[in-house]
Motif scaffolding. Structure first.
Motif, PDB file in Angstrom:
ATOM      1  N   PHE A 163       4.445  -7.893   5.232  1.00  0.00           N
ATOM      2  CA  PHE A 163       3.843  -6.681   4.712  1.00  0.00           C
ATOM      3  C   PHE A 163       3.211  -7.466   3.353  1.00  0.00           C
ATOM      4  N   GLY A 164       2.510  -6.523   2.672  1.00  0.00           N
ATOM      5  CA  GLY A 164       2.080  -6.852   1.304  1.00  0.00           C
ATOM      6  C   GLY A 164       0.423  -6.712   1.040  1.00  0.00           C
ATOM      7  N   SER A 165       0.092  -7.261  -0.126  1.00  0.00           N
ATOM      8  CA  SER A 165      -1.344  -7.363  -0.411  1.00  0.00           C
ATOM      9  C   SER A 165      -1.798  -8.780  -0.209  1.00  0.00           C
ATOM     10  N   SER A 166      -2.791  -9.174  -1.135  1.00  0.00           N
ATOM     11  CA  SER A 166      -3.558 -10.260  -0.821  1.00  0.00           C
ATOM     12  C   SER A 166      -2.599 -11.546  -0.968  1.00  0.00           C
TER      13      SER A 166
ATOM     14  N   ASN B 274      -2.850  -6.640   3.720  1.00  0.00           N
ATOM     15  CA  ASN B 274      -4.162  -6.316   3.670  1.00  0.00           C
ATOM     16  C   ASN B 274      -4.530  -6.653   1.968  1.00  0.00           C
ATOM     17  N   VAL B 275      -5.541  -6.718   1.603  1.00  0.00           N
ATOM     18  CA  VAL B 275      -5.858  -6.977   0.242  1.00  0.00           C
ATOM     19  C   VAL B 275      -5.694  -5.464  -0.394  1.00  0.00           C
ATOM     20  N   SER B 276      -4.992  -5.684  -1.615  1.00  0.00           N
ATOM     21  CA  SER B 276      -4.616  -4.398  -2.312  1.00  0.00           C
ATOM     22  C   SER B 276      -3.625  -3.447  -1.708  1.00  0.00           C
ATOM     23  N   GLN B 277      -3.215  -3.882  -0.555  1.00  0.00           N
ATOM     24  CA  GLN B 277      -2.048  -2.633   0.031  1.00  0.00           C
ATOM     25  C   GLN B 277      -0.861  -2.863  -0.634  1.00  0.00           C
TER      26      GLN B 277
ATOM     27  N   THR C 282       3.111  -0.099  -1.521  1.00  0.00           N
ATOM     28  CA  THR C 282       4.115   0.132  -0.982  1.00  0.00           C
ATOM     29  C   THR C 282       4.142   1.234  -0.095  1.00  0.00           C
ATOM     30  N   LYS C 283       2.942   2.108  -0.505  1.00  0.00           N
ATOM     31  CA  LYS C 283       2.929   3.330   0.356  1.00  0.00           C
ATOM     32  C   LYS C 283       2.555   3.088   1.856  1.00  0.00           C
ATOM     33  N   GLU C 284       1.217   2.167   1.884  1.00  0.00           N
ATOM     34  CA  GLU C 284       0.800   1.648   3.145  1.00  0.00           C
ATOM     35  C   GLU C 284       1.864   0.770   3.669  1.00  0.00           C
ATOM     36  N   ASP C 285       2.515  -0.194   3.034  1.00  0.00           N
ATOM     37  CA  ASP C 285       3.555  -0.904   3.730  1.00  0.00           C
ATOM     38  C   ASP C 285       4.589   0.023   4.457  1.00  0.00           C
ATOM     39  N   LEU C 286       5.146   0.941   3.977  1.00  0.00           N
ATOM     40  CA  LEU C 286       6.190   1.934   4.522  1.00  0.00           C
ATOM     41  C   LEU C 286       5.505   2.584   5.535  1.00  0.00           C
ATOM     42  N   TRP C 287       4.273   3.203   5.688  1.00  0.00           N
ATOM     43  CA  TRP C 287       3.466   3.774   6.554  1.00  0.00           C
ATOM     44  C   TRP C 287       3.250   2.814   7.899  1.00  0.00           C
ATOM     45  N   LEU C 288       3.025   1.690   7.631  1.00  0.00           N
ATOM     46  CA  LEU C 288       2.963   0.621   8.774  1.00  0.00           C
ATOM     47  C   LEU C 288       4.195   0.300   9.503  1.00  0.00           C
ATOM     48  N   LEU C 289       5.225   0.130   8.570  1.00  0.00           N
ATOM     49  CA  LEU C 289       6.436  -0.057   9.134  1.00  0.00           C
ATOM     50  C   LEU C 289       6.783   1.003  10.074  1.00  0.00           C
ATOM     51  N   LYS C 290       6.792   2.333   9.626  1.00  0.00           N
ATOM     52  CA  LYS C 290       7.350   3.293  10.343  1.00  0.00           C
ATOM     53  C   LYS C 290       6.598   3.742  11.625  1.00  0.00           C
TER      54      LYS C 290
END
Length: 297
Positions: free
Chosen positions: A41-44, A64-67, A69-77
């Protein structure tokens, strides 16, 4: 108005048909979530710095660039019901990660729509700016150019390889003038230094949710900080850096999470970097092999 509406619809369709990493990564997960063993997970720092091809087991880069913690959590779940072999997730913590207000509030807020359109993400409001490619003229103009190039000249890629890693930061494109005079590092530090710490708790909470999720499912969560060049790390705000390490230490204690800190790793030389805080394709290969070995130990 009819010609205008028709033109807008056709332009939106054209923009959405242009290959991009968000669509590719979502489709890959749709097809492989049952068998994936390690997710990044993570950003650039992660999308350019971690190459899954050098990891043992079936590994994929969801950064993905500028991703944030909110996006990381959503993608994980999002693929929870289908994780049958997931054993490890890698979560980078960069100097700015815990202090960011959120993707939708920054200079790259236009990227929110990519999660909504291409990843079936419901994190953002229903306003057009989060759901229409045409809502941002600057990016739409560039992507229309890519669409016609893809159609008339030669096919363009997804913006990442089959493992989700992006080779966009190739050493050949390095700005040597700004590298040598330190101006790039100075600008990056200015962008990454928080004006306040109002969002530390919010981001820490997202990480806690990821940790709790992994703990309940016997998934190993690994925290890392990627390598940077001395012009970057020597000039970071010491209070902010100290706070970052304080939070990480607490996570280690609370969740027994391993943390690998490569920020000032002396094994990396100038050609391993595309700029002061991003690895080149060579540095990414080198780093990925080191990280894989350290995690397996």
């Amino acid at each position: 108005m009819i010609p205008f509406v028709v033109a807008a619809i056709l332009a939106e369709i054209a923009l959405r048909s242009t290959p991009n990493s968000y669509r590719y990564k979502y489709q890959w997960m749709q097809e492989n979530a049952d068998n994936v063993e390690t997710l990044v997970f993570g950003s650039s720092h992660a999308i350019y710095g971690i190459r899954p091809e050098f990891f043992e087991g079936k590994t994929f880069n969801l950064a993905n660039v500028s991703q944030g913690t909110k996006e990381d959590l959503w993608l994980l779940k999002h693929w929870s019901a289908r994780y049958h072999r997931l054993r490890t997730i890698i979560v980078p913590i960069s100097f700015f990660s815990l202090f960011s207000r959120g993707l939708e509030y920054g200079a790259e807020s236009y990227r929110c729509r990519y999660y909504s359109i291409y990843m079936n993400c419901d994190l953002y409001p229903i306003w057009p700016q989060y759901h229409l490619e045409l809502s941002d003229y600057r990016t739409a103009k560039g992507k229309l150019g890519t669409f016609f190039y893809n159609m008339l000249v030669k096919p363009v890629g997804n913006g990442c390889d089959v493992y989700g890693w992006s080779d966009g930061n190739k050493l050949e494109g390095k700005d040597m003038k700004r590298w040598n005079d330190g101006s790039e590092a100075k600008a990056a530090i200015q962008r990454h230094t928080a004006k306040n710490w109002n969002y530390v708790e919010k981001n820490s909470q997202k990480l806690k949710e990821m940790a709790e999720y992994c703990k309940k499912r016997n998934i190993r969560m690994v925290l890392i900080t990627t390598p940077c060049w001395h012009t970057y790390y020597d000039n970071l705000d010491k209070r902010q850096l100290s706070k970052m390490y304080e939070i990480i230490r607490q996570f280690q204690e609370d969740y027994n999470i391993p943390y690998f800190d490569y920020l000032k790793d002396s094994r990396f030389v100038a050609d391993d970097f595309y700029d002061s805080n991003h690895l080149s394709e060579f540095g990414a290969a080198k780093f990925s092999k080191i990280l894989n070995d350290d995690i397996n130990k």
